[in-house]
Design a protein around this motif. Sequence first.
Motif, PDB file in Angstrom:
ATOM      1  N   ALA A 108       4.137 -43.244  36.907  1.00  0.00           N
ATOM      2  CA  ALA A 108       5.548 -43.339  36.503  1.00  0.00           C
ATOM      3  C   ALA A 108       5.723 -42.896  35.053  1.00  0.00           C
ATOM      4  CB  ALA A 108       6.043 -44.772  36.681  1.00  0.00           C
ATOM      5  N   HIS A 109       4.792 -43.282  34.183  1.00  0.00           N
ATOM      6  CA  HIS A 109       4.859 -42.867  32.780  1.00  0.00           C
ATOM      7  C   HIS A 109       4.623 -41.355  32.653  1.00  0.00           C
ATOM      8  CE1 HIS A 109       5.128 -46.689  30.498  1.00  0.00           C
ATOM      9  NE2 HIS A 109       4.600 -47.217  31.592  1.00  0.00           N
ATOM     10  N   GLN A 110       3.705 -40.818  33.463  1.00  0.00           N
ATOM     11  CA  GLN A 110       3.431 -39.377  33.414  1.00  0.00           C
ATOM     12  C   GLN A 110       4.651 -38.571  33.850  1.00  0.00           C
ATOM     13  OE1 GLN A 110      -0.032 -39.442  35.973  1.00  0.00           O
ATOM     14  NE2 GLN A 110      -1.427 -39.081  34.261  1.00  0.00           N
ATOM     15  N   GLN A 111       5.357 -39.075  34.864  1.00  0.00           N
ATOM     16  CA  GLN A 111       6.515 -38.339  35.375  1.00  0.00           C
ATOM     17  C   GLN A 111       7.622 -38.227  34.337  1.00  0.00           C
ATOM     18  OE1 GLN A 111       7.235 -40.640  38.901  1.00  0.00           O
ATOM     19  NE2 GLN A 111       5.717 -39.528  40.116  1.00  0.00           N
ATOM     20  N   GLN A 112       7.702 -39.199  33.424  1.00  0.00           N
ATOM     21  CA  GLN A 112       8.712 -39.130  32.367  1.00  0.00           C
ATOM     22  C   GLN A 112       8.438 -37.967  31.412  1.00  0.00           C
ATOM     23  OE1 GLN A 112      11.422 -41.051  32.240  1.00  0.00           O
ATOM     24  NE2 GLN A 112      10.796 -42.158  34.070  1.00  0.00           N
ATOM     25  N   LEU A 113       7.164 -37.535  31.334  1.00  0.00           N
ATOM     26  CA  LEU A 113       6.779 -36.446  30.420  1.00  0.00           C
ATOM     27  C   LEU A 113       6.355 -35.198  31.182  1.00  0.00           C
ATOM     28  CD1 LEU A 113       4.640 -38.326  27.721  1.00  0.00           C
ATOM     29  CD2 LEU A 113       6.974 -37.541  27.525  1.00  0.00           C
ATOM     30  N   GLU A 114       6.839 -35.049  32.394  1.00  0.00           N
ATOM     31  CA  GLU A 114       6.338 -34.015  33.300  1.00  0.00           C
ATOM     32  C   GLU A 114       6.265 -32.627  32.657  1.00  0.00           C
ATOM     33  OE1 GLU A 114       8.369 -34.098  36.972  1.00  0.00           O
ATOM     34  OE2 GLU A 114       7.260 -32.439  37.851  1.00  0.00           O
ATOM     35  N   HIS A 115       7.349 -32.173  32.030  1.00  0.00           N
ATOM     36  CA  HIS A 115       7.362 -30.827  31.465  1.00  0.00           C
ATOM     37  C   HIS A 115       6.577 -30.773  30.145  1.00  0.00           C
ATOM     38  CE1 HIS A 115      10.090 -29.432  34.500  1.00  0.00           C
ATOM     39  NE2 HIS A 115      10.951 -30.386  34.214  1.00  0.00           N
ATOM     40  N   PHE A 116       6.673 -31.822  29.353  1.00  0.00           N
ATOM     41  CA  PHE A 116       6.005 -31.827  28.057  1.00  0.00           C
ATOM     42  C   PHE A 116       4.481 -31.823  28.222  1.00  0.00           C
ATOM     43  CE2 PHE A 116       4.553 -33.652  24.032  1.00  0.00           C
ATOM     44  CZ  PHE A 116       5.350 -32.979  23.121  1.00  0.00           C
ATOM     45  N   LEU A 117       3.979 -32.429  29.299  1.00  0.00           N
ATOM     46  CA  LEU A 117       2.534 -32.546  29.509  1.00  0.00           C
ATOM     47  C   LEU A 117       1.838 -31.192  29.622  1.00  0.00           C
ATOM     48  CD1 LEU A 117       2.150 -35.594  31.933  1.00  0.00           C
ATOM     49  CD2 LEU A 117       1.307 -35.402  29.606  1.00  0.00           C
ATOM     50  N   ARG A 118       2.543 -30.171  30.104  1.00  0.00           N
ATOM     51  CA  ARG A 118       1.891 -28.863  30.271  1.00  0.00           C
ATOM     52  C   ARG A 118       1.478 -28.286  28.921  1.00  0.00           C
ATOM     53  NH1 ARG A 118       5.406 -25.622  34.894  1.00  0.00           N
ATOM     54  NH2 ARG A 118       5.406 -27.277  36.455  1.00  0.00           N
ATOM     55  N   ALA A 119       2.415 -28.276  27.968  1.00  0.00           N
ATOM     56  CA  ALA A 119       2.093 -27.752  26.637  1.00  0.00           C
ATOM     57  C   ALA A 119       1.066 -28.649  25.957  1.00  0.00           C
ATOM     58  CB  ALA A 119       3.362 -27.660  25.791  1.00  0.00           C
ATOM     59  N   ALA A 120       1.228 -29.965  26.132  1.00  0.00           N
ATOM     60  CA  ALA A 120       0.319 -30.897  25.478  1.00  0.00           C
ATOM     61  C   ALA A 120      -1.106 -30.744  26.006  1.00  0.00           C
ATOM     62  CB  ALA A 120       0.806 -32.332  25.675  1.00  0.00           C
ATOM     63  N   ARG A 121      -1.247 -30.557  27.306  1.00  0.00           N
ATOM     64  CA  ARG A 121      -2.593 -30.439  27.896  1.00  0.00           C
ATOM     65  C   ARG A 121      -3.327 -29.216  27.345  1.00  0.00           C
ATOM     66  NH1 ARG A 121      -6.484 -33.542  30.557  1.00  0.00           N
ATOM     67  NH2 ARG A 121      -8.014 -32.065  31.333  1.00  0.00           N
ATOM     68  N   ALA A 122      -2.622 -28.107  27.213  1.00  0.00           N
ATOM     69  CA  ALA A 122      -3.254 -26.900  26.671  1.00  0.00           C
ATOM     70  C   ALA A 122      -3.758 -27.151  25.250  1.00  0.00           C
ATOM     71  CB  ALA A 122      -2.264 -25.738  26.682  1.00  0.00           C
ATOM     72  N   GLY A 123      -2.944 -27.820  24.437  1.00  0.00           N
ATOM     73  CA  GLY A 123      -3.370 -28.134  23.075  1.00  0.00           C
ATOM     74  C   GLY A 123      -4.530 -29.110  23.048  1.00  0.00           C
ATOM     75  N   MET A 124      -4.504 -30.092  23.944  1.00  0.00           N
ATOM     76  CA  MET A 124      -5.597 -31.082  24.011  1.00  0.00           C
ATOM     77  C   MET A 124      -6.926 -30.409  24.361  1.00  0.00           C
ATOM     78  SD  MET A 124      -3.655 -34.160  26.021  1.00  0.00           S
ATOM     79  CE  MET A 124      -5.157 -35.156  26.214  1.00  0.00           C
ATOM     80  N   GLU A 125      -6.886 -29.500  25.329  1.00  0.00           N
ATOM     81  CA  GLU A 125      -8.122 -28.825  25.733  1.00  0.00           C
ATOM     82  C   GLU A 125      -8.694 -27.983  24.590  1.00  0.00           C
ATOM     83  OE1 GLU A 125      -7.106 -28.432  30.516  1.00  0.00           O
ATOM     84  OE2 GLU A 125      -6.889 -26.694  29.179  1.00  0.00           O
ATOM     85  N   ASP A 126      -7.798 -27.347  23.825  1.00  0.00           N
ATOM     86  CA  ASP A 126      -8.261 -26.501  22.730  1.00  0.00           C
ATOM     87  C   ASP A 126      -8.863 -27.329  21.603  1.00  0.00           C
ATOM     88  OD1 ASP A 126      -6.948 -24.020  20.493  1.00  0.00           O
ATOM     89  OD2 ASP A 126      -8.623 -23.852  21.869  1.00  0.00           O
ATOM     90  N   ILE A 127      -8.199 -28.422  21.233  1.00  0.00           N
ATOM     91  CA  ILE A 127      -8.738 -29.245  20.143  1.00  0.00           C
ATOM     92  C   ILE A 127     -10.025 -29.949  20.583  1.00  0.00           C
ATOM     93  CG2 ILE A 127      -7.447 -31.377  20.646  1.00  0.00           C
ATOM     94  CD1 ILE A 127      -7.083 -31.727  17.643  1.00  0.00           C
ATOM     95  N   TYR A 128     -10.117 -30.301  21.880  1.00  0.00           N
ATOM     96  CA  TYR A 128     -11.333 -30.973  22.352  1.00  0.00           C
ATOM     97  C   TYR A 128     -12.544 -30.050  22.245  1.00  0.00           C
ATOM     98  CZ  TYR A 128     -14.647 -33.430  25.350  1.00  0.00           C
ATOM     99  OH  TYR A 128     -15.767 -34.062  25.834  1.00  0.00           O
ATOM    100  N   ARG A 129     -12.345 -28.755  22.539  1.00  0.00           N
ATOM    101  CA  ARG A 129     -13.462 -27.812  22.422  1.00  0.00           C
ATOM    102  C   ARG A 129     -14.007 -27.776  20.989  1.00  0.00           C
ATOM    103  NH1 ARG A 129     -10.474 -24.700  26.282  1.00  0.00           N
ATOM    104  NH2 ARG A 129      -9.277 -23.676  24.634  1.00  0.00           N
ATOM    105  N   ARG A 130     -13.148 -28.068  20.018  1.00  0.00           N
ATOM    106  CA  ARG A 130     -13.554 -27.993  18.619  1.00  0.00           C
ATOM    107  C   ARG A 130     -14.214 -29.277  18.117  1.00  0.00           C
ATOM    108  NH1 ARG A 130     -10.834 -23.388  16.643  1.00  0.00           N
ATOM    109  NH2 ARG A 130      -9.225 -22.680  18.077  1.00  0.00           N
ATOM    110  N   VAL A 131     -13.943 -30.403  18.776  1.00  0.00           N
ATOM    111  CA  VAL A 131     -14.455 -31.676  18.252  1.00  0.00           C
ATOM    112  C   VAL A 131     -15.418 -32.381  19.197  1.00  0.00           C
ATOM    113  CG1 VAL A 131     -12.385 -32.018  16.857  1.00  0.00           C
ATOM    114  CG2 VAL A 131     -12.483 -32.998  19.163  1.00  0.00           C
ATOM    115  N   ALA A 132     -15.580 -31.874  20.416  1.00  0.00           N
ATOM    116  CA  ALA A 132     -16.404 -32.569  21.413  1.00  0.00           C
ATOM    117  C   ALA A 132     -17.846 -32.752  20.939  1.00  0.00           C
ATOM    118  CB  ALA A 132     -16.375 -31.813  22.735  1.00  0.00           C
ATOM    119  N   ASP A 133     -18.419 -31.717  20.324  1.00  0.00           N
ATOM    120  CA  ASP A 133     -19.818 -31.804  19.889  1.00  0.00           C
ATOM    121  C   ASP A 133     -20.027 -32.817  18.774  1.00  0.00           C
ATOM    122  OD1 ASP A 133     -20.475 -28.229  20.323  1.00  0.00           O
ATOM    123  OD2 ASP A 133     -20.497 -29.907  21.732  1.00  0.00           O
TER     124      ASP A 133
END
Length: 646
Positions: free
Chosen positions: A61-86
Amino acid sequence: MTSLQSRHIDNVYSIATGGALLADPAASLVHKSWARCVRDHGLDPSRPTPARILPAQEVRAHQQQLEHFLRAARAGMEDIYRRVADLGYMVLLTDAEGITVDYIGNPAWDDQLRRAGLYLGADWNEAHAGTCGVGTCLVERQPLTCHQTEHFDATHIALTCTTAPLFDHGGKLTAILDVSALRSPEARESQHLVRHLVSIYARMIEDADFLRHFRGHWILRLGSAFGLVDVAGEVMLAFDDSGTLAGANGGARQVFAGQPLLHGGSVSELLHLPMDAIWRLGNSAASAMPFAHTVLLPGGGEYHASLIAPRVRRVATPTQTTPRPSDRLPPLARIAGDDDPAMQKLLAQARRLVDRGIHVLIEGETGSGKEVLARALHGASRRAALPFVAVNCAAIPDSLIESELFGYTPGSFTGGRAKGMKGLIAQADRGTLFLDEIGDMPMALQTRLLRVLSEGEVLPLGAESPQRVDLAVVAATHRDLWSLVAAGRFREDLYYRLCGAVLQLPPLRARGDRRYLIEAMFHEEAAATESTARLSEAAMQRLMAHDWPGNLRELRNVLRLALALCTGTSITPEDLRLAPHRSAPDHRDATPASADSDDSADTVRLLDALQRHRWHVARAAQELGISRATAYRRMQRFGIVAPQRG
């Protein structure tokens, strides 16, 4: 309990109950939060609490409130994670209530991350988790680091959490981006680079969402570096073919603070440039003379310019300032297919309501497309280029709903923004205000909303005089408002103000144009993911036979997942993940008599849970499977008061 935890508890208690705040701004911010946790939230540092993880249904239910915003956010999260995961970090995203709606971490650490609360569904609201990166960022609305013993709860002192707020295209706080680690160097300075990185990615996510939302408008990008303006424009302004402003990103809101960025303002007047000069800025990136394409902004800043053309076809042409009625109807027409006479009748009614000054009430089950219809009404009106402000009356906590709706003046209350805040109602001035789940609005605020509708005025908290607002109001509910009126839970005069016209949306299972809807939504999702897969007839038949308790929202999720799982060129029945058939949920309130009976049972269950958990509202709500805000709302409605407050 370790000796470190014991010393931490003593330190928190000492400062929170009267210790002097330190001169260091970061330390002062943390200590103010400690004081809030004890004074306002009733938290006890000597009673550490484990991480609270919401059930999967509530998380969705909380995810559905951010349905459209999550797409842009997920792309940014994946990119920053690649830089800090190690370096041992993980990345999570929460909504504006502090609930984790997405996260990325090392799967090998899943158990540790879940125990620490760095996991999907974790509640990091300060009122429950105490001082922490997410919860304190929600209050302060600025990037910050909560490092180890700066956390309130002793179970979190091994963590380091760096966060930044994310605001949507209208300037509303929407989410929190968080980069955390289970272990880190003791020195707080070790997180400075991470904080800088999180701030950069927060702005990138905001700008990506801005570009997506205004993809049908001209967008002027302004940047201080000539060679980077096309990819790193700090200031972005969206406007239509006539030069009327439609939106401004966070950088623009800072640069033009105090100036009218929306509400029919002109980009030409804002920049003190004729429109001919602005259209010529479109060639700046290829210019050999960058000084010929610079713009001076307030404060004397010189910015280089780049103009982005609309990425989707717009109805209006450059010579049209007001679309003709015949041009404004297609968005409404696309909501339904020709095979459903009831929907065609509803759309015919909707067309007649456009620009008539009549408030509209949309009734229908959850997920049936009430907001889609509201947006189509807005898009078909003369207000289309002006704000559409959506307010979910059930999603905003009771403690925030008044300030969010009506705004407040500087110094109105502790913890507010220094410059005050413009409320959502005022933000919708000259545009459309969409009040979703209006049946869940607290009674006290119904009175204030009635004044807005009857007098066309809004009074921010702390203000001495009201300000005029011109609104088209569309409300929506899945409940029977008249039953709520009969039960004394909804104002009768407000009911009559809202339902100038009532549009009843049928559930998906009752619609005769299901094939049209499935095909249209499938093509949308396939285009968004650049998929070339097609929907097989066998899959279509299975989709047509499903009962769709979650309506259009469930359909979109099923199609999105099918496209992700599909390995061939065709979606087959095996790619569909459908819930088992069940009888249709009854989302409508019962008659007043049965409503009283339900209230009685709910009162007993809530009182029982509160007593078992010694009046700890968050724990009682978790047991009952409801949100903390809902628990507080029911306590108020049923007249339940904690003993210590009695």
